[in-house]
Design a protein around this motif. Sequence first.
Motif, mmCIF file in Angstrom:
data_model
loop_
_atom_site.group_PDB
_atom_site.id
_atom_site.type_symbol
_atom_site.label_atom_id
_atom_site.label_comp_id
_atom_site.label_asym_id
_atom_site.label_seq_id
_atom_site.Cartn_x
_atom_site.Cartn_y
_atom_site.Cartn_z
ATOM 1 N N LEU A 61 -10.735 -2.964 -71.759
ATOM 2 C CA LEU A 61 -10.229 -1.757 -72.399
ATOM 3 C C LEU A 61 -8.873 -2.106 -72.992
ATOM 4 O O LEU A 61 -7.965 -2.535 -72.271
ATOM 5 C CB LEU A 61 -10.088 -0.619 -71.393
ATOM 6 C CG LEU A 61 -9.412 0.654 -71.912
ATOM 7 C CD1 LEU A 61 -10.181 1.266 -73.083
ATOM 8 C CD2 LEU A 61 -9.262 1.672 -70.797
ATOM 9 N N ILE A 62 -8.750 -1.965 -74.314
ATOM 10 C CA ILE A 62 -7.492 -2.216 -75.011
ATOM 11 C C ILE A 62 -6.924 -0.868 -75.406
ATOM 12 O O ILE A 62 -7.592 -0.068 -76.062
ATOM 13 C CB ILE A 62 -7.709 -3.086 -76.263
ATOM 14 C CG1 ILE A 62 -8.341 -4.425 -75.879
ATOM 15 C CG2 ILE A 62 -6.384 -3.303 -77.001
ATOM 16 C CD1 ILE A 62 -8.752 -5.270 -77.065
ATOM 17 N N TYR A 63 -5.689 -0.610 -75.018
ATOM 18 C CA TYR A 63 -5.066 0.676 -75.323
ATOM 19 C C TYR A 63 -3.603 0.456 -75.655
ATOM 20 O O TYR A 63 -3.015 -0.566 -75.310
ATOM 21 C CB TYR A 63 -5.221 1.652 -74.150
ATOM 22 C CG TYR A 63 -4.477 1.225 -72.922
ATOM 23 C CD1 TYR A 63 -3.212 1.726 -72.646
ATOM 24 C CD2 TYR A 63 -5.012 0.280 -72.053
ATOM 25 C CE1 TYR A 63 -2.512 1.312 -71.523
ATOM 26 C CE2 TYR A 63 -4.312 -0.144 -70.944
ATOM 27 C CZ TYR A 63 -3.064 0.377 -70.689
ATOM 28 O OH TYR A 63 -2.364 -0.040 -69.601
ATOM 29 N N ALA A 64 -3.004 1.438 -76.336
ATOM 30 C CA ALA A 64 -1.606 1.306 -76.738
ATOM 31 C C ALA A 64 -0.719 2.330 -76.065
ATOM 32 O O ALA A 64 0.380 2.022 -75.644
ATOM 33 C CB ALA A 64 -1.474 1.454 -78.260
ATOM 34 N N SER A 65 -1.169 3.545 -75.974
ATOM 35 C CA SER A 65 -0.335 4.639 -75.486
ATOM 36 C C SER A 65 -0.836 5.126 -74.141
ATOM 37 O O SER A 65 -2.032 5.036 -73.862
ATOM 38 C CB SER A 65 -0.394 5.812 -76.470
ATOM 39 O OG SER A 65 0.057 5.411 -77.729
ATOM 40 N N PRO A 66 0.055 5.666 -73.320
ATOM 41 C CA PRO A 66 -0.429 6.303 -72.091
ATOM 42 C C PRO A 66 -1.437 7.389 -72.455
ATOM 43 O O PRO A 66 -1.231 8.145 -73.405
ATOM 44 C CB PRO A 66 0.832 6.907 -71.479
ATOM 45 C CG PRO A 66 1.949 6.101 -72.048
ATOM 46 C CD PRO A 66 1.507 5.724 -73.434
ATOM 47 N N ALA A 67 -2.526 7.427 -71.746
ATOM 48 C CA ALA A 67 -3.593 8.379 -72.039
ATOM 49 C C ALA A 67 -3.311 9.733 -71.402
ATOM 50 O O ALA A 67 -2.771 9.812 -70.311
ATOM 51 C CB ALA A 67 -4.925 7.840 -71.521
ATOM 52 N N SER A 68 -3.696 10.794 -72.112
ATOM 53 C CA SER A 68 -3.684 12.117 -71.497
ATOM 54 C C SER A 68 -4.808 12.146 -70.464
ATOM 55 O O SER A 68 -5.695 11.280 -70.462
ATOM 56 C CB SER A 68 -3.903 13.196 -72.554
ATOM 57 O OG SER A 68 -5.217 13.086 -73.093
ATOM 58 N N ARG A 69 -4.821 13.115 -69.602
ATOM 59 C CA ARG A 69 -5.885 13.232 -68.597
ATOM 60 C C ARG A 69 -7.248 13.355 -69.296
ATOM 61 O O ARG A 69 -8.211 12.696 -68.928
ATOM 62 C CB ARG A 69 -5.611 14.426 -67.681
ATOM 63 C CG ARG A 69 -6.697 14.719 -66.665
ATOM 64 C CD ARG A 69 -7.110 13.579 -65.767
ATOM 65 N NE ARG A 69 -6.060 13.107 -64.898
ATOM 66 C CZ ARG A 69 -6.141 11.969 -64.229
ATOM 67 N NH1 ARG A 69 -7.203 11.207 -64.305
ATOM 68 N NH2 ARG A 69 -5.157 11.584 -63.457
ATOM 69 N N ALA A 70 -7.318 14.156 -70.368
ATOM 70 C CA ALA A 70 -8.585 14.330 -71.096
ATOM 71 C C ALA A 70 -9.029 13.015 -71.739
ATOM 72 O O ALA A 70 -10.222 12.694 -71.747
ATOM 73 C CB ALA A 70 -8.443 15.429 -72.148
ATOM 74 N N HIS A 71 -8.084 12.246 -72.277
ATOM 75 C CA HIS A 71 -8.451 10.961 -72.884
ATOM 76 C C HIS A 71 -8.939 9.992 -71.816
ATOM 77 O O HIS A 71 -9.937 9.279 -72.017
ATOM 78 C CB HIS A 71 -7.268 10.376 -73.646
ATOM 79 C CG HIS A 71 -7.623 9.219 -74.528
ATOM 80 N ND1 HIS A 71 -6.688 8.333 -74.975
ATOM 81 C CD2 HIS A 71 -8.798 8.782 -75.045
ATOM 82 C CE1 HIS A 71 -7.271 7.409 -75.733
ATOM 83 N NE2 HIS A 71 -8.557 7.667 -75.782
ATOM 84 N N ALA A 72 -8.281 9.960 -70.671
ATOM 85 C CA ALA A 72 -8.727 9.100 -69.572
ATOM 86 C C ALA A 72 -10.143 9.470 -69.131
ATOM 87 O O ALA A 72 -10.974 8.594 -68.890
ATOM 88 C CB ALA A 72 -7.750 9.191 -68.403
ATOM 89 N N GLU A 73 -10.436 10.769 -69.059
ATOM 90 C CA GLU A 73 -11.782 11.208 -68.688
ATOM 91 C C GLU A 73 -12.807 10.808 -69.744
ATOM 92 O O GLU A 73 -13.924 10.397 -69.419
ATOM 93 C CB GLU A 73 -11.793 12.721 -68.461
ATOM 94 C CG GLU A 73 -11.038 13.138 -67.204
ATOM 95 C CD GLU A 73 -10.837 14.643 -67.086
ATOM 96 O OE1 GLU A 73 -11.316 15.404 -67.955
ATOM 97 O OE2 GLU A 73 -10.179 15.057 -66.105
ATOM 98 N N ALA A 74 -12.434 10.916 -71.030
ATOM 99 C CA ALA A 74 -13.330 10.498 -72.110
ATOM 100 C C ALA A 74 -13.581 8.991 -72.047
ATOM 101 O O ALA A 74 -14.703 8.524 -72.285
ATOM 102 C CB ALA A 74 -12.757 10.895 -73.468
ATOM 103 N N LEU A 75 -12.544 8.221 -71.721
ATOM 104 C CA LEU A 75 -12.707 6.775 -71.569
ATOM 105 C C LEU A 75 -13.670 6.461 -70.425
ATOM 106 O O LEU A 75 -14.561 5.619 -70.560
ATOM 107 C CB LEU A 75 -11.355 6.113 -71.317
ATOM 108 C CG LEU A 75 -10.410 6.052 -72.511
ATOM 109 C CD1 LEU A 75 -9.003 5.670 -72.066
ATOM 110 C CD2 LEU A 75 -10.927 5.093 -73.565
ATOM 111 N N ALA A 76 -13.505 7.134 -69.303
ATOM 112 C CA ALA A 76 -14.388 6.904 -68.157
ATOM 113 C C ALA A 76 -15.839 7.224 -68.512
ATOM 114 O O ALA A 76 -16.754 6.488 -68.140
ATOM 115 C CB ALA A 76 -13.928 7.734 -66.964
#
Length: 177
Positions: free
Chosen positions: A65-80
Amino acid sequence: MEEPSYEEVGFVDPDGEGGGRYAHEAGLAMRLSARVLRVTGEAGDGSGTLVHAYFVGTAGGDCALIYASPASRAHAEALAAAAPGHVRWLLSTQAPSEDALRELWPDASAAAPTPGEQIRIGDATLRALPGDGDAQSRRFLLVEEGTLFTGASDAPAPGEEQVRWIAPRQGFLHSRR
């Protein structure tokens, strides 16, 4: 041709079959190639800015997983929800791994590879490249496709002729200019 999404849609839907999207929205997971899945979400800083994170690897196998910015909770859930396989590496283009992602994938390596180091992920090879002057920033090149994952700048450095496509943290996939 003047639309920012033109090159990306041409890349992901070269035959014009309707598989490309011209807009980004939070929670959208979009396959950019057989090796790359992009997930768009809001940055975790409360700004409402849309940012991308990228899974690199073969579907059903190991991935990074390549990411640049700290994820919001919703973005983290979408990633999962979108993870195409077992996440073995958390690779940040700007800072060390964050707690929200470590909670989702506690066994994933978050070690920052040194420039020049390569990570093999099935039939994909990621090469770590130096960042844009910041000691903590990194960029990653998917060697087989010539795709550069970058957090800040979206331009390849001199000597990076192997870059064909640029996958920024914001905006659309585009060819090397």
